[in-house]
Motif scaffolding. Structure first.
Motif, PDB file in Angstrom:
ATOM      1  N   THR A   1       0.856  -1.189   0.000  1.00  0.00           N
ATOM      2  CA  THR A   1       0.000   0.000   0.000  1.00  0.00           C
ATOM      3  C   THR A   1       0.894   1.242   0.000  1.00  0.00           C
ATOM      4  N   GLY A   2       0.409   2.300  -0.623  1.00  0.00           N
ATOM      5  CA  GLY A   2       1.157   3.568  -0.616  1.00  0.00           C
ATOM      6  C   GLY A   2       2.505   3.491  -1.311  1.00  0.00           C
ATOM      7  N   GLY A   3       2.582   2.689  -2.361  1.00  0.00           N
ATOM      8  CA  GLY A   3       3.864   2.476  -3.051  1.00  0.00           C
ATOM      9  C   GLY A   3       4.336   3.638  -3.903  1.00  0.00           C
ATOM     10  N   ALA A   4       3.538   4.737  -3.937  1.00  0.00           N
ATOM     11  CA  ALA A   4       3.998   5.909  -4.684  1.00  0.00           C
ATOM     12  C   ALA A   4       4.702   6.895  -3.748  1.00  0.00           C
ATOM     13  N   GLY A   5       4.696   6.596  -2.452  1.00  0.00           N
ATOM     14  CA  GLY A   5       5.290   7.515  -1.480  1.00  0.00           C
ATOM     15  C   GLY A   5       6.803   7.411  -1.451  1.00  0.00           C
ATOM     16  N   LEU A   6       7.406   8.084  -0.459  1.00  0.00           N
ATOM     17  CA  LEU A   6       8.866   8.196  -0.402  1.00  0.00           C
ATOM     18  C   LEU A   6       9.527   6.841  -0.146  1.00  0.00           C
TER      19      LEU A   6
ATOM     20  N   ASP B   1      -8.839   2.768  -0.847  1.00  0.00           N
ATOM     21  CA  ASP B   1      -8.902   3.659   0.311  1.00  0.00           C
ATOM     22  C   ASP B   1      -9.008   2.738   1.512  1.00  0.00           C
ATOM     23  N   GLN B   2      -7.951   2.649   2.292  1.00  0.00           N
ATOM     24  CA  GLN B   2      -7.943   1.650   3.361  1.00  0.00           C
ATOM     25  C   GLN B   2      -8.855   2.028   4.537  1.00  0.00           C
ATOM     26  N   ALA B   3      -9.484   3.201   4.451  1.00  0.00           N
ATOM     27  CA  ALA B   3     -10.476   3.557   5.460  1.00  0.00           C
ATOM     28  C   ALA B   3     -11.879   3.110   5.025  1.00  0.00           C
TER      29      ALA B   3
ATOM     30  N   ASN C   1       2.144  -0.353   4.217  1.00  0.00           N
ATOM     31  CA  ASN C   1       3.018   0.826   4.204  1.00  0.00           C
ATOM     32  C   ASN C   1       2.283   2.167   4.203  1.00  0.00           C
ATOM     33  N   ALA C   2       1.034   2.199   3.700  1.00  0.00           N
ATOM     34  CA  ALA C   2       0.333   3.493   3.567  1.00  0.00           C
ATOM     35  C   ALA C   2       0.164   4.158   4.926  1.00  0.00           C
ATOM     36  N   VAL C   3       0.211   5.467   4.905  1.00  0.00           N
ATOM     37  CA  VAL C   3      -0.065   6.218   6.131  1.00  0.00           C
ATOM     38  C   VAL C   3      -0.770   7.512   5.741  1.00  0.00           C
ATOM     39  N   ALA C   4      -1.745   7.907   6.552  1.00  0.00           N
ATOM     40  CA  ALA C   4      -2.371   9.221   6.377  1.00  0.00           C
ATOM     41  C   ALA C   4      -1.892  10.099   7.520  1.00  0.00           C
ATOM     42  N   ARG C   5      -1.709  11.389   7.225  1.00  0.00           N
ATOM     43  CA  ARG C   5      -1.166  12.300   8.245  1.00  0.00           C
ATOM     44  C   ARG C   5      -2.102  13.486   8.447  1.00  0.00           C
ATOM     45  N   PRO C   6      -3.342  13.228   8.928  1.00  0.00           N
ATOM     46  CA  PRO C   6      -4.280  14.337   9.122  1.00  0.00           C
ATOM     47  C   PRO C   6      -3.917  15.231  10.305  1.00  0.00           C
TER      48      PRO C   6
ATOM     49  N   HIS D   1      -0.352   5.242  16.810  1.00  0.00           N
ATOM     50  CA  HIS D   1      -0.723   4.140  15.896  1.00  0.00           C
ATOM     51  C   HIS D   1       0.492   3.336  15.444  1.00  0.00           C
ATOM     52  N   LYS D   2       1.679   3.964  15.427  1.00  0.00           N
ATOM     53  CA  LYS D   2       2.876   3.181  15.063  1.00  0.00           C
ATOM     54  C   LYS D   2       3.248   2.220  16.204  1.00  0.00           C
ATOM     55  N   GLY D   3       3.089   2.677  17.452  1.00  0.00           N
ATOM     56  CA  GLY D   3       3.302   1.777  18.594  1.00  0.00           C
ATOM     57  C   GLY D   3       2.325   0.619  18.548  1.00  0.00           C
TER      58      GLY D   3
ATOM     59  N   SER E   1      10.878  -0.618  11.589  1.00  0.00           N
ATOM     60  CA  SER E   1      10.687   0.713  12.173  1.00  0.00           C
ATOM     61  C   SER E   1      11.794   1.640  11.674  1.00  0.00           C
ATOM     62  N   PRO E   2      11.528   2.349  10.569  1.00  0.00           N
ATOM     63  CA  PRO E   2      12.575   3.214  10.011  1.00  0.00           C
ATOM     64  C   PRO E   2      12.736   4.515  10.776  1.00  0.00           C
ATOM     65  N   GLY E   3      13.911   5.104  10.601  1.00  0.00           N
ATOM     66  CA  GLY E   3      14.165   6.474  11.044  1.00  0.00           C
ATOM     67  C   GLY E   3      13.822   7.426   9.911  1.00  0.00           C
TER      68      GLY E   3
HETATM   69  N1  LIG Z   1       9.290   9.269   5.548  1.00  0.00           N
HETATM   70  C1  LIG Z   1       9.876   8.986   6.721  1.00  0.00           C
HETATM   71  O1  LIG Z   1      10.828   9.656   7.152  1.00  0.00           O
HETATM   72  C2  LIG Z   1       9.403   7.803   7.529  1.00  0.00           C
HETATM   73  C3  LIG Z   1      10.094   7.485   8.719  1.00  0.00           C
HETATM   74  C4  LIG Z   1       9.665   6.392   9.457  1.00  0.00           C
HETATM   75  C5  LIG Z   1       8.605   5.634   9.020  1.00  0.00           C
HETATM   76  N2  LIG Z   1       7.938   5.977   7.879  1.00  0.00           N
HETATM   77  C6  LIG Z   1       6.815   5.143   7.475  1.00  0.00           C
HETATM   78  O2  LIG Z   1       7.066   4.620   6.190  1.00  0.00           O
HETATM   79  C7  LIG Z   1       5.834   4.483   5.477  1.00  0.00           C
HETATM   80  C8  LIG Z   1       5.932   5.267   4.190  1.00  0.00           C
HETATM   81  O3  LIG Z   1       6.206   6.608   4.536  1.00  0.00           O
HETATM   82  P1  LIG Z   1       6.356   7.745   3.465  1.00  0.00           P
HETATM   83  O4  LIG Z   1       6.900   8.949   4.162  1.00  0.00           O
HETATM   84  O5  LIG Z   1       7.051   7.175   2.303  1.00  0.00           O
HETATM   85  O6  LIG Z   1       4.813   8.017   3.157  1.00  0.00           O
HETATM   86  P2  LIG Z   1       4.153   9.064   2.179  1.00  0.00           P
HETATM   87  O7  LIG Z   1       3.396  10.055   3.019  1.00  0.00           O
HETATM   88  O8  LIG Z   1       5.161   9.557   1.172  1.00  0.00           O
HETATM   89  O9  LIG Z   1       3.115   8.120   1.403  1.00  0.00           O
HETATM   90  C9  LIG Z   1       2.004   7.606   2.059  1.00  0.00           C
HETATM   91  C10 LIG Z   1       1.164   6.861   1.054  1.00  0.00           C
HETATM   92  O10 LIG Z   1      -0.010   6.390   1.719  1.00  0.00           O
HETATM   93  C11 LIG Z   1      -1.119   6.577   0.866  1.00  0.00           C
HETATM   94  N3  LIG Z   1      -2.367   6.713   1.637  1.00  0.00           N
HETATM   95  C12 LIG Z   1      -2.700   7.664   2.544  1.00  0.00           C
HETATM   96  N4  LIG Z   1      -3.944   7.452   2.999  1.00  0.00           N
HETATM   97  C13 LIG Z   1      -4.411   6.332   2.377  1.00  0.00           C
HETATM   98  C14 LIG Z   1      -5.631   5.601   2.425  1.00  0.00           C
HETATM   99  N5  LIG Z   1      -6.672   5.989   3.189  1.00  0.00           N
HETATM  100  N6  LIG Z   1      -5.742   4.494   1.666  1.00  0.00           N
HETATM  101  C15 LIG Z   1      -4.732   4.092   0.872  1.00  0.00           C
HETATM  102  N7  LIG Z   1      -3.558   4.742   0.763  1.00  0.00           N
HETATM  103  C16 LIG Z   1      -3.402   5.854   1.518  1.00  0.00           C
HETATM  104  C17 LIG Z   1      -0.809   7.859   0.100  1.00  0.00           C
HETATM  105  O11 LIG Z   1      -1.548   7.911  -1.104  1.00  0.00           O
HETATM  106  C18 LIG Z   1       0.695   7.710  -0.136  1.00  0.00           C
HETATM  107  O12 LIG Z   1       0.933   6.985  -1.324  1.00  0.00           O
HETATM  108  C19 LIG Z   1       4.734   5.022   6.384  1.00  0.00           C
HETATM  109  O13 LIG Z   1       4.094   3.960   7.051  1.00  0.00           O
HETATM  110  C20 LIG Z   1       5.502   5.898   7.352  1.00  0.00           C
HETATM  111  O14 LIG Z   1       4.855   6.038   8.577  1.00  0.00           O
HETATM  112  C21 LIG Z   1       8.313   7.037   7.119  1.00  0.00           C
END
Ligand SMILES: NC(=O)c1ccc[n+]([C@@H]2O[C@H](COP(=O)([O-])OP(=O)(O)OC[C@H]3O[C@@H](n4cnc5c(N)ncnc54)[C@H](O)[C@@H]3O)[C@@H](O)[C@H]2O)c1
Length: 257
Positions: free
Chosen positions: A17-22, A68-70, A95-100, A172-174, A198-200
């Motif tokens: 999930t969320g494979g377009a993120g960082l 939409d995982q919600a 892997n997906a995360v929302a940051r509201p 939620h990460k804990g 658990s990445p930094g």
């Molecule tokens: N970036 C960091 O520094 C960091 C550090 C530690 C852990 N993490 C964890 O690594 C993972 C990836 O982080 P990131 O920074 O690459 O994330 P990001 O914010 O770049 O991407 C998050 C992805 O989640 C998707 N998403 C959000 N809400 C969604 C929903 N309701 N349904 C489906 N998809 C949804 C978004 O579309 C996006 O593709 C996350 O779980 C994050 O908590 C990241």
């Protein structure tokens, strides 16, 4: 078995999930480079398609789907599509995360929205994908948590910037790390291993003075780069880690050593 074969993901169907993120796009690439057939699903289908098209042009076996995982109905649609198009699932990366929520002082509604996606939704999609994996005879689940699910934030890092470490994220990460251990036991009879990374912090042009302060605290002297998680995700997804179950691996450059 030869170690290259142990690490290979050939013939494995993988969902991230969320494979377009960082971090997500690095893991998507790594899993496909290890010969997996990798589907990324997220709420931003257009972003996922852009990344998938670029990787496809390099010969990688990657696919983009919407979820939409919600939304339970959306999860079930994705599950049905994976069964119909790929014949099942072997590996799921949560892997997906929302940051509201951005700050400690944000309204409670933001905390509740975070739980809807990152707690309830995260559990919902995990349980449904575990069901698909079980039907295929077993496999593995990897949860992507954070060092923030293990340790309190160092708020001094953010002074003088717009950055903060919001409380919902730690909560939620804990929970995800605790759920990893629960599921490792619950799903073991179905031959499903469950582990956690658990990445930094990943470098993404964060502002000064945060960047210098953070780098100074890390024994390796830098933030994580996009290649840092690639080997670890392939290792945990593959048979090379077949006796690792219920583990949480901290990947923080020694920050908490
Ligand atoms: N970036 C960091 O520094 C960091 C550090 C530690 C852990 N993490 C964890 O690594 C993972 C990836 O982080 P990131 O920074 O690459 O994330 P990001 O914010 O770049 O991407 C998050 C992805 O989640 C998707 N998403 C959000 N809400 C969604 C929903 N309701 N349904 C489906 N998809 C949804 C978004 O579309 C996006 O593709 C996350 O779980 C994050 O908590 C990241």
């Amino acid at each position: 078995m030869h170690v290259k074969n142990l690490l290979s993901l050939k013939n494995k169907v993988i969902l991230i999930t969320g494979g377009a993120g960082l971090y997500g796009s690095s893991m998507l690439e790594a899993l496909a480079e290890a010969d997996g057939k990798v589907i990324t699903a997220s709420r931003s289908l257009e972003n996922a398609k852009t990344i998938v098209d670029e990787m496809k042009s390099r010969g990688l076996d990657v696919h983009a789907k919407y979820v939409d995982q919600a939304d339970h109905a959306s999860i079930i649609r994705l599950k049905d599509e994976i069964q119909a198009e790929f014949g099942g699932l072997d590996i799921f990366i949560n892997n997906a995360v929302a940051r509201p929520m951005r700050k400690y002082t944000d309204p409670l509604e933001a905390f509740a929205e975070s739980m809807r996606v990152n707690a309830t939704g995260m559990f919902d999609i995990t349980r449904e994908m575990a069901d698909l994996i079980a039907k295929r005879g077993g496999g593995t689940i990897i949860n992507i948590a954070s060092m923030q699910g293990m340790f309190g934030a160092d708020f001094k890092l953010y002074e003088g910037t717009e950055m903060d470490s919001p409380p919902d994220y730690h909560f939620h990460k804990g929970g995800m790390i605790a759920l990893t251990k629960y599921l490792a036991r619950k799903l073991a009879p179905q031959k499903i291993r469950v582990n956690c990374i658990s990445p930094g912090g990943l470098f993404s042009n964060q502002p000064e003075p945060f960047l210098s302060r953070y780098k100074n605290k890390v024994p390796l002297g830098r933030m994580a780069g996009t290649d840092d998680i690639k080997g670890l995700i392939v290792f945990l997804a593959s048979d090379a880690s077949s006796y690792i179950n219920g583990e949480n691996i901290l990947m923080d450059g020694g920050l908490h050593a």
